[in-house]
Scaffold this motif. Structure first.
Motif, PDB file in Angstrom:
ATOM      1  N   ARG A  13       5.456  39.830  20.917  1.00 51.44           N
ATOM      2  CA  ARG A  13       6.153  39.238  19.522  1.00 51.44           C
ATOM      3  C   ARG A  13       7.419  39.720  18.861  1.00 51.44           C
ATOM      4  NH1 ARG A  13       3.210  35.521  16.005  1.00 51.44           N
ATOM      5  NH2 ARG A  13       1.389  36.737  16.914  1.00 51.44           N
ATOM      6  N   VAL A  14       7.863  40.866  18.828  1.00 45.20           N
ATOM      7  CA  VAL A  14       9.009  41.887  18.381  1.00 45.20           C
ATOM      8  C   VAL A  14       9.701  41.604  19.679  1.00 45.20           C
ATOM      9  CG1 VAL A  14       9.935  43.696  17.396  1.00 45.20           C
ATOM     10  CG2 VAL A  14       7.806  43.260  16.870  1.00 45.20           C
ATOM     11  N   GLU A  15       9.143  41.252  20.680  1.00 43.88           N
ATOM     12  CA  GLU A  15      10.688  41.234  21.552  1.00 43.88           C
ATOM     13  C   GLU A  15      11.271  39.900  21.946  1.00 43.88           C
ATOM     14  OE1 GLU A  15       9.333  41.502  25.616  1.00 43.88           O
ATOM     15  OE2 GLU A  15      10.861  41.933  27.019  1.00 43.88           O
ATOM     16  N   PHE A  16      10.205  38.892  21.955  1.00 44.28           N
ATOM     17  CA  PHE A  16      10.120  37.420  21.823  1.00 44.28           C
ATOM     18  C   PHE A  16       9.690  36.591  20.787  1.00 44.28           C
ATOM     19  CE2 PHE A  16       8.350  38.536  26.376  1.00 44.28           C
ATOM     20  CZ  PHE A  16      10.338  38.087  26.631  1.00 44.28           C
ATOM     21  N   PRO A  17      10.577  36.297  19.388  1.00 42.81           N
ATOM     22  CA  PRO A  17      10.544  35.767  17.885  1.00 42.81           C
ATOM     23  C   PRO A  17      10.600  34.073  17.820  1.00 42.81           C
ATOM     24  CG  PRO A  17      13.222  36.094  18.553  1.00 42.81           C
ATOM     25  CD  PRO A  17      12.406  36.338  20.492  1.00 42.81           C
ATOM     26  N   ILE A  18       9.459  34.110  18.701  1.00 44.29           N
ATOM     27  CA  ILE A  18       9.259  32.843  18.822  1.00 44.29           C
ATOM     28  C   ILE A  18       8.083  32.576  18.277  1.00 44.29           C
ATOM     29  CG2 ILE A  18       9.575  32.687  21.485  1.00 44.29           C
ATOM     30  CD1 ILE A  18       6.443  32.060  21.603  1.00 44.29           C
ATOM     31  N   ASP A  19       7.783  31.278  17.459  1.00 48.19           N
ATOM     32  CA  ASP A  19       6.180  30.972  16.192  1.00 48.19           C
ATOM     33  C   ASP A  19       5.507  30.006  16.946  1.00 48.19           C
ATOM     34  OD1 ASP A  19       8.149  28.941  15.888  1.00 48.19           O
ATOM     35  OD2 ASP A  19       7.280  29.811  13.613  1.00 48.19           O
ATOM     36  N   LEU A  20       5.384  28.997  17.939  1.00 47.78           N
ATOM     37  CA  LEU A  20       5.120  27.835  18.694  1.00 47.78           C
ATOM     38  C   LEU A  20       4.326  28.106  19.940  1.00 47.78           C
ATOM     39  CD1 LEU A  20       4.525  25.017  17.819  1.00 47.78           C
ATOM     40  CD2 LEU A  20       6.895  23.995  19.498  1.00 47.78           C
ATOM     41  N   VAL A  21       3.523  28.162  19.915  1.00 50.96           N
ATOM     42  CA  VAL A  21       2.466  27.698  21.228  1.00 50.96           C
ATOM     43  C   VAL A  21       2.035  26.151  21.374  1.00 50.96           C
ATOM     44  CG1 VAL A  21      -0.058  28.372  22.533  1.00 50.96           C
ATOM     45  CG2 VAL A  21       1.692  29.966  20.848  1.00 50.96           C
ATOM     46  N   GLN A  22       2.401  25.348  22.742  1.00 49.46           N
ATOM     47  CA  GLN A  22       2.272  24.121  22.444  1.00 49.46           C
ATOM     48  C   GLN A  22       1.480  24.122  24.070  1.00 49.46           C
ATOM     49  OE1 GLN A  22       5.113  21.134  24.155  1.00 49.46           O
ATOM     50  NE2 GLN A  22       3.658  20.200  24.439  1.00 49.46           N
ATOM     51  N   LEU A  23       0.553  22.974  23.683  1.00 52.39           N
ATOM     52  CA  LEU A  23      -0.239  23.055  25.147  1.00 52.39           C
ATOM     53  C   LEU A  23       0.649  21.662  25.288  1.00 52.39           C
ATOM     54  CD1 LEU A  23      -2.838  22.757  26.881  1.00 52.39           C
ATOM     55  CD2 LEU A  23      -4.303  21.675  24.887  1.00 52.39           C
ATOM     56  N   ASP A  24       0.169  20.843  26.762  1.00 50.94           N
ATOM     57  CA  ASP A  24       0.644  20.257  27.154  1.00 50.94           C
ATOM     58  C   ASP A  24      -0.549  19.155  27.845  1.00 50.94           C
ATOM     59  OD1 ASP A  24       2.927  18.091  28.286  1.00 50.94           O
ATOM     60  OD2 ASP A  24       4.244  19.231  27.037  1.00 50.94           O
ATOM     61  N   ASP A  25       0.371  18.098  28.442  1.00 48.47           N
ATOM     62  CA  ASP A  25      -0.317  16.914  29.549  1.00 48.47           C
ATOM     63  C   ASP A  25      -1.810  17.934  29.971  1.00 48.47           C
ATOM     64  OD1 ASP A  25      -2.268  15.520  30.872  1.00 48.47           O
ATOM     65  OD2 ASP A  25       0.379  15.040  31.678  1.00 48.47           O
ATOM     66  N   GLY A  26      -3.155  17.549  29.967  1.00 52.53           N
ATOM     67  CA  GLY A  26      -4.135  18.948  30.933  1.00 52.53           C
ATOM     68  C   GLY A  26      -5.332  18.830  30.349  1.00 52.53           C
ATOM     69  N   TYR A  27      -5.609  18.284  28.538  1.00 47.44           N
ATOM     70  CA  TYR A  27      -6.179  18.435  27.889  1.00 47.44           C
ATOM     71  C   TYR A  27      -6.983  17.628  28.033  1.00 47.44           C
ATOM     72  CZ  TYR A  27      -4.555  16.405  24.409  1.00 47.44           C
ATOM     73  OH  TYR A  27      -3.554  15.874  23.739  1.00 47.44           O
ATOM     74  N   GLN A  28      -6.839  16.366  28.197  1.00 49.42           N
ATOM     75  CA  GLN A  28      -7.487  15.527  27.082  1.00 49.42           C
ATOM     76  C   GLN A  28      -8.271  14.690  28.411  1.00 49.42           C
ATOM     77  OE1 GLN A  28      -4.588  15.731  28.025  1.00 49.42           O
ATOM     78  NE2 GLN A  28      -3.968  14.080  30.109  1.00 49.42           N
ATOM     79  N   ARG A  29      -9.586  14.368  27.735  1.00 53.89           N
ATOM     80  CA  ARG A  29     -10.946  13.547  28.607  1.00 53.89           C
ATOM     81  C   ARG A  29     -10.296  12.588  29.046  1.00 53.89           C
ATOM     82  NH1 ARG A  29     -14.704   9.611  28.722  1.00 53.89           N
ATOM     83  NH2 ARG A  29     -14.020   8.368  28.145  1.00 53.89           N
ATOM     84  N   ALA A  30      -9.022  11.225  28.704  1.00 53.26           N
ATOM     85  CA  ALA A  30      -8.813  10.172  29.573  1.00 53.26           C
ATOM     86  C   ALA A  30      -7.323   9.769  28.977  1.00 53.26           C
ATOM     87  CB  ALA A  30      -9.469   9.208  29.557  1.00 53.26           C
ATOM     88  N   ILE A  31      -6.486   8.942  29.031  1.00 55.58           N
ATOM     89  CA  ILE A  31      -5.367   9.108  27.945  1.00 55.58           C
ATOM     90  C   ILE A  31      -5.762   8.419  27.329  1.00 55.58           C
ATOM     91  CG2 ILE A  31      -2.876   7.790  28.845  1.00 55.58           C
ATOM     92  CD1 ILE A  31      -3.197  10.538  30.077  1.00 55.58           C
ATOM     93  N   GLY A  32      -5.498   8.344  26.284  1.00 54.34           N
ATOM     94  CA  GLY A  32      -6.283   7.107  25.049  1.00 54.34           C
ATOM     95  C   GLY A  32      -6.994   7.629  24.510  1.00 54.34           C
ATOM     96  N   ASP A  33      -7.989   8.879  25.166  1.00 52.09           N
ATOM     97  CA  ASP A  33      -9.087  10.016  24.360  1.00 52.09           C
ATOM     98  C   ASP A  33      -8.794  11.472  23.912  1.00 52.09           C
ATOM     99  OD1 ASP A  33     -10.198   7.551  24.762  1.00 52.09           O
ATOM    100  OD2 ASP A  33     -11.661   8.835  26.037  1.00 52.09           O
TER     101      ASP A  33
END
Ligand code: 9PG
Length: 863
Positions: free
Chosen positions: A261-281
Motif C-alpha cells: 500500500r505505501v509503495e503503490f498509493p491506490i485505493d480502488l480494487v475493481q473486479l471485471d467481467d467473469g464473476y456473473q452467473r450470466a450476462i443480465g444476472d
C-alpha cells in the motif's frame, strides 16, 4: 463562418417508422436558408436563434409540427460555409462511443471510407449504421469535428444532452469548406408538438486543441458534467485474468496490494467481467465465486480499498433469468429481439440482446440493480457495453430517442447508486452520457499486444478492437475531454513482462501516454509477480499522472500534431510547475526523433529537460532541440521544468480550512490518551509524527462518523479565490499538510474546490485508521510526517529563480516551511513564533488578505 442552409429529414407515414430503426424508404428532405427567425418548412415551423460572437456562434433550433398528423422527424441539419479555407485540410474523424476510432484524416474528395460490412456492425461505432445516401462524398464525424489548414481551424459540433445524436459532415467545395451538423432525432413529433434541439456550436480559431477544449467546456456546462472526483488510482482484474477470473485471484491480489500500500498509493480494487452467473444476472455469481458478491465487497473494504465492479447493465443473454422473466423488456429488431452484439463467451448462440430503457419497468430494474450493488459495498461501477441501448432499434416508447434511452438508463442507474458512487462509462456513446458518469473510457481496450492479432481482426472495426496502439491513439486524440466532460479513463496500465507480447518499449509507451494525459490509472497485473523494475514503472506512472491531473481544474494535456496520421505524434500535459512531453514513434521501424521543445512549451525554465519512466538516451542542445533514437513503438517522456517566478505553498488545517481536522478528531475520539501523549511531546520524548502514530494509528473511528465530521469542515472564505488567482496566473499552488490524503480528497469533493497537495497517507484497515508518513526528514527538527522545508527545498532545486511563498498558522510544521520560504503570510502561533525570532512576515486574517498580498508581491516581482 457563414450560415448556409437549414434542412430537415422526415417522413409522414410515421405509423410504421420505428424509433431509430433503419428507415424503410428514403425520408423527405426539405430545406431553407439558415437564418435567425421563424420559417415554415414542409410540415414544420422552425425557429432559429443565433448568438454570434467574433469567432464563434451558437444556434438553438425549435422545431414544431404544425400539421394535424404525426410526423417522423429524422434529423435537423444546419449547414455552414468556411470561405477560402484552402485546399490542404485535415480534420478530426471523431468516433461515436468509447472504443470508436478517433484521429485525423485528410479532407479529400473521397469522403468517409466505405464500410466493408453491413449497417449493423457499422452502427456499433458510428451513430448511423449507414449515412444518408445524399452524404456520398462527405466526410463524417460523430458529436464534433475540427478541420485545420493553413488558414486556421474550424470546429462544429452538437452540445448533446440526451435528445439528439450529432453527426458532423464535411466536404470541400472549391476553396471553401462546407460543414453541416446533423442533429439526428429519429423519433415521431405529434401534431403541435415542439422540440427544442440541443445547441449547435461553430467556432474558428488557430489551435484545434483549444477549439475542442472550448467545445468541451460548453458541453460540460450545459450537460452538468461531473468532473470533481479525486484522482482515480486502482487495480482491475481484466487484463491479467480476463473472463476466467476467480475469487482466489482477486483475494490473492487484494492481499498483495494491502502489503504494497505505501509503495503503490491506490485505493480502488475493481473486479471485471467473469464473476456473473450470466450476462443480465449481475447479483448472482458463477462457481468461481462461491461466496457471492457481498462478502467480496466487504473483504475489499476491510482491507482498506474501495470496491469496484464491472457490469454491462443493458446487456442480456437468453441463458439469464432476466431474459426468461422479461423477454418483453428488450429492444426489438426485425422479427424479434434486437441483437446488440455477438459475444461467443457470453451466450451459447453468441447473441447478446439489449434492454429498452424507454420502458419504466426497465428503469426501475436498473435502479434496483445499482442500489443493490452499492448496498453490498461497491462504490465504483464500471458500466460496459452501454452503446447497445442507443443503437438503431425499435423501442417500446418511440418518443424516447436513442440518446434519450441511454440517458434514461444511466439516470436510473445513478438514482439507484446515489450521488457518491463513481460511475465509469465504457463502450458508451459519448455525448449523451455527459453529466451522468464520473469517468469515461475514451478509447479501445489495451491488450498484451501492440496491434490487433492477425486472427482476431474483424474487417471494418480493426481500429476499435483491443490493442495497445488503438488505446493510445484515443488517449491522445481525446485528451481534451479530461475534467471537462468527466475524468478520462485511458484504460489499464500493464507493467508485466510475462504473459504479454508487448516489448519493454511498448509497455513504457503505454505508461507514458497515461502519465502525460493525467487520466485515471488502473493497472492490471498479478501484483505478487512484479519485479523491481516493473514496480518502479508502476510507481512512477502513478506519481506522474497524479501530478499532471493536479495541474489544473480542467485537463491540461494537449495532443501534438492532433490531426496527423496515423495518430498524433505525442501529448504534452502540464502540472503546476512542469510539463511532461510524451513523444511516440508509431512506426514499426526504429526512428530518429528531432523535436524542438521550445515550440511545444514556450515557457521552459533554465534547467535542461529530464527523462522520465526510463526514457531512452537523448540529447538536447541550446536551441532546445531534443534528439533521440526511438525503438519501434517506443517513446520519449521528458519532464520539462517551467519558468516559475512565484510559487505558493499553503498549510491546510487552520489555514486553508477553518478547523484543524486532525486535532479536532483526536480531541473527540482519542481524548483520553491525548494528555499523556501531549506531555511526552512537550518533553521532547516524542516528535510530531510519533505523537500522531501513537494517537491516530489504529483509531476506531467509523467511516460514516468521519464523513459526517468532514462535511462540517469549512474552507477559509478566500480559499477558492486563492486557488483561482494562482491558476489564472500560472503560479504553482500546493497545499502542504501534515494531515491526511483521504481527508483532503473528501473535503475537495465536498467543497468542490480542487487543489494539489502533499500530505500523509490514511486508510482504513479492519475498520480502523492506519496512517503512514509521506515525506519525513530525520535531519529536520520539525519531526513531522511531511517536512515542509524538505518539500520547499525540493521545489527550489528545480526552480532556482522562483520566489517561494508560504502561508500558515502553526508553530511546528508551518514554522519549518516558513523558514525555507522567501515570503511568509502568517497568523496565530506561527505569527507569534516568527515575531519572537525577529523574522519578517505579513499577517493575515483570511486568505482574501493573502490574495491581496500576492497581488502586491507579483506587482513588485514584475518590476
Ligand atoms: C470485459 C471487457 C473489459 C474491457 C471493456 C470491454 O469488440 N469487442 O469484442 C470487445 C470485447 C471486449 C471489450 C471491448 C470490445 O472490452 O472495454 O475493459 O471490461 O469488456 O468483457
Amino acid at each position: 463562418m457563414e450560415p448556409l442552409r437549414l434542412g430537415l429529414r422526415y417522413s409522414t407515414d410515421a405509423a410504421h417508422e420505428p424509433s431509430g430503426g433503419f428507415p424503410a424508404g428514403s425520408p423527405h428532405w426539405i430545406e431553407g436558408p439558415l437564418a435567425p427567425g421563424v420559417q415554415s418548412l414542409g410540415p414544420f415551423s422552425v425557429a432559429v436563434a443565433l448568438d454570434a460572437a467574433d469567432e464563434s456562434a451558437s444556434l438553438d433550433c425549435v422545431v414544431t409540427n404544425r400539421t394535424a398528423t404525426m410526423v417522423q422527424l429524422e434529423a435537423v441539419v444546419l449547414g455552414f460555409r468556411w470561405a477560402a479555407a484552402g485546399s490542404d485540410l485535415r480534420f478530426l474523424r471523431h468516433g461515436w462511443q468509447s472504443w470508436s476510432f478517433s484521429a485525423g484524416r485528410a479532407l479529400d474528395d473521397a469522403g468517409e471510407p466505405a464500410f466493408p460490412s453491413g449497417p449493423w456492425l457499422r452502427g456499433m461505432h458510428h451513430a448511423l449504421g449507414a449515412p444518408p445516401p445524399d452524404r456520398a462524398g462527405w466526410h463524417e464525424s460523430d458529436l464534433v469535428s475540427v478541420a485545420s489548414g493553413p488558414r486556421g481551424s474550424c470546429l462544429a459540433g452538437l452540445l448533446e444532452c440526451g435528445v439528439a445524436t450529432g453527426v458532423v459532415y464535411l466536404r470541400r467545395h472549391g476553396d471553401d469548406l462546407l460543414v453541416e451538423v446533423e442533429a439526428r432525432f429519429e423519433a415521431p413529433l405529434e401534431p403541435g408538438a415542439r422540440l427544442e434541439l440541443e445547441r449547435v456550436l461553430v467556432a474558428l480559431g488557430d489551435d484545434p486543441n483549444r477549439l475542442l477544449e472550448t467545445f468541451a467546456d460548453e458541453l460540460g456546462a450545459r450537460a452538468g458534467a461531473r468532473t470533481g472526483s479525486p484522482f482515480q488510482a486502482g487495480w482491475c482484474s481484466w487484463y491479467q485474468f480476463f473472463g476466467k477470473v476467480s475469487e482466489a485471484d482477486l483475494l490473492r491480489n487484494l492481499e498483495a496490494l494491502g502489503k504494497a500500500r505505501v509503495e503503490f498509493p491506490i485505493d480502488l480494487v475493481q473486479l471485471d467481467d467473469g464473476y456473473q452467473r450470466a450476462i443480465g444476472d449481475w447479483l448472482e455469481t458463477n462457481e468461481r465465486f462461491p461466496r457471492g458478491l457481498a462478502p467480496l465487497a466487504q473483504d475489499i473494504r476491510s482491507a482498506g480499498f474501495r470496491a469496484g465492479i464491472w457490469l454491462a447493465p443493458f446487456c442480456v443473454v437468453p441463458e439469464s433469468r432476466l431474459f426468461q422473466a422479461h423477454p418483453d423488456w428488450l429492444l426489438r429488431g426485425e422479427g424479434g429481439p434486437f441483437r446488440g452484439l455477438v459475444h461467443p463467451d457470453w451466450a451459447r448462440e453468441g447473441w447478446v440482446y439489449a434492454l429498452d430503457p424507454s420502458r419504466e419497468e426497465v428503469g426501475r430494474h436498473l435502479l434496483r440493480l445499482s442500489a443493490a450493488l452499492v448496498g453490498m459495498g461497491f462504490s465504483y461501477l464500471k458500466l460496459d457495453f452501454l452503446y447497445v441501448a442507443a443503437m438503431q432499434a425499435t423501442a417500446h416508447d418511440p418518443r424516447v430517442t436513442r440518446a434519450g434511452r441511454l440517458r434514461r438508463g444511466l439516470a436510473a442507474i445513478r438514482d439507484g447508486a446515489g450521488d457518491e458512487t463513481f460511475l465509469l462509462g465504457c463502450g458508451c456513446p459519448l455525448g449523451a452520457a455527459v453529466g451522468m458518469v464520473d469517468g469515461m473510457r475514451i478509447g479501445a481496450d489495451v491488450a498484451p499486444t501492440w496491434s490487433v492479432e492477425e486472427g482476431a481482426r474483424v474487417r471494418g472495426i480493426e481500429p476499435t478492437q483491443p490493442s495497445t496502439a488503438n488505446a493510445i491513439r484515443n488517449v491522445l486524440t481525446r485528451a481534451w475531454m479530461h475534467r471537462r466532460l468527466w475524468l478520462n479513463d485511458p484504460d489499464c496500465l500493464m507493467v508485466r513482462h510475462t504473459d504479454t507480447k508487448l516489448s519493454s518499449a511498448e509497455l513504457t509507451s503505454l505508461a507514458g501516454a497515461i502519465a502525460a494525459s493525467g487520466g485515471m490509472v488502473l493497472f492490471s497485473d498479478e501484483v505478487g509477480r512484479l519485479g523491481a523494475e516493473e514496480r518502479q514503472l508502476l510507481r512512477d506512472t502513478l506519481a506522474l499522472a497524479r501530478e499532471i491531473d493536479d495541474g489544473g481544474a480542467r485537463g491540461t494535456a494537449r495532443a501534438l500534431e492532433l490531426l496527423d496520421a496515423p495518430a498524433p505524434g505525442g501529448l504534452v500535459g502540464r502540472s503546476e510547475s512542469a510539463a511532461l512531453a510524451f513523444l511516440l514513434n508509431w512506426d514499426d521501424q526504429p526512428r530518429e526523433l528531432a523535436t524542438t521543445l521550445r515550440d511545444i512549451l514556450p515557457a521552459a525554465g533554465p534547467l535542461p529537460p529530464r527523462p522520465a519512466l526510463g526514457a531512452p538516451a537523448f540529447e538536447s542542445d541550446a536551441e532546445g532541440v531534443v534528439r533521440a533514437s526511438l525503438a519501434p513503438h517506443g517513446s520519449l517522456l521528458l519532464r520539462v521544468h517551467a519558468r516559475i517566478d512565484l510559487a505558493v505553498f499553503c498549510d491546510f488545517d487552520g489555514t486553508f480550512a477553518v478547523q484543524d481536522v486532525g486535532s479536532t478528531l483526536a480531541k473527540r475520539h482519542a481524548g483520553d490518551r491525548r494528555p499523556a501523549l501531549w506531555a511526552r511531546l512537550s518533553r521532547g520524548e516524542l516528535n510530531a509524527w510519533q505523537y500522531n502514530m501513537e494517537l491516530l494509528d489504529g483509531l476506531r473511528l467509523p467511516e460514516d462518523e468521519l464523513d459526517a465530521f468532514l462535511r462540517t469542515v469549512e474552507l477559509d472564505p478566500g480559499a477558492a479565490t486563492l486557488v483561482r488567482w494562482c491558476e489564472e496566473r500560472n503560479v504553482p499552488f500546493r497545499v502542504l499538510s501534515d494531515g491526511f490524503d483521504r481527508n483532503l480528497d473528501r473535503i475537495q469533493q465536498l467543497t468542490g474546490v480542487r487543489f494539489a497537495y502533499d500530505a500523509n497517507r490514511l486508510w482504513y484497515e479492519g475498520g480502523a485508521w492506519r496512517i503512514a508518513a509521506s515525506a519525513p526528514d530525520a535531519s529536520c527538527s520539525c519531526g513531522t510526517g511531511l517536512c515542509k522545508r524538505g518539500r520547499i527545498r525540493a521545489f527550489r532545486s528545480l526552480h532556482p529563480g522562483a520566489c517561494v511563498v508560504h502561508v500558515g498558522n502553526g508553530r511546528v510544521s508551518d514554522l519549518c516551511g516558513a523558514l525555507a520560504a522567501d515570503v511568509v503570510f502568517a497568523k496565530d502561533s506561527l505569527a507569534d513564533a516568527l515575531a519572537a525570532e525577529g523574522i519578517a512576515y505579513e499577517g493575515f486574517a483570511t486568505l482574501h488578505d493573502v490574495v491581496a498580498g500576492l497581488e502586491r508581491l507579483s506587482e513588485r516581482l514584475r518590476r
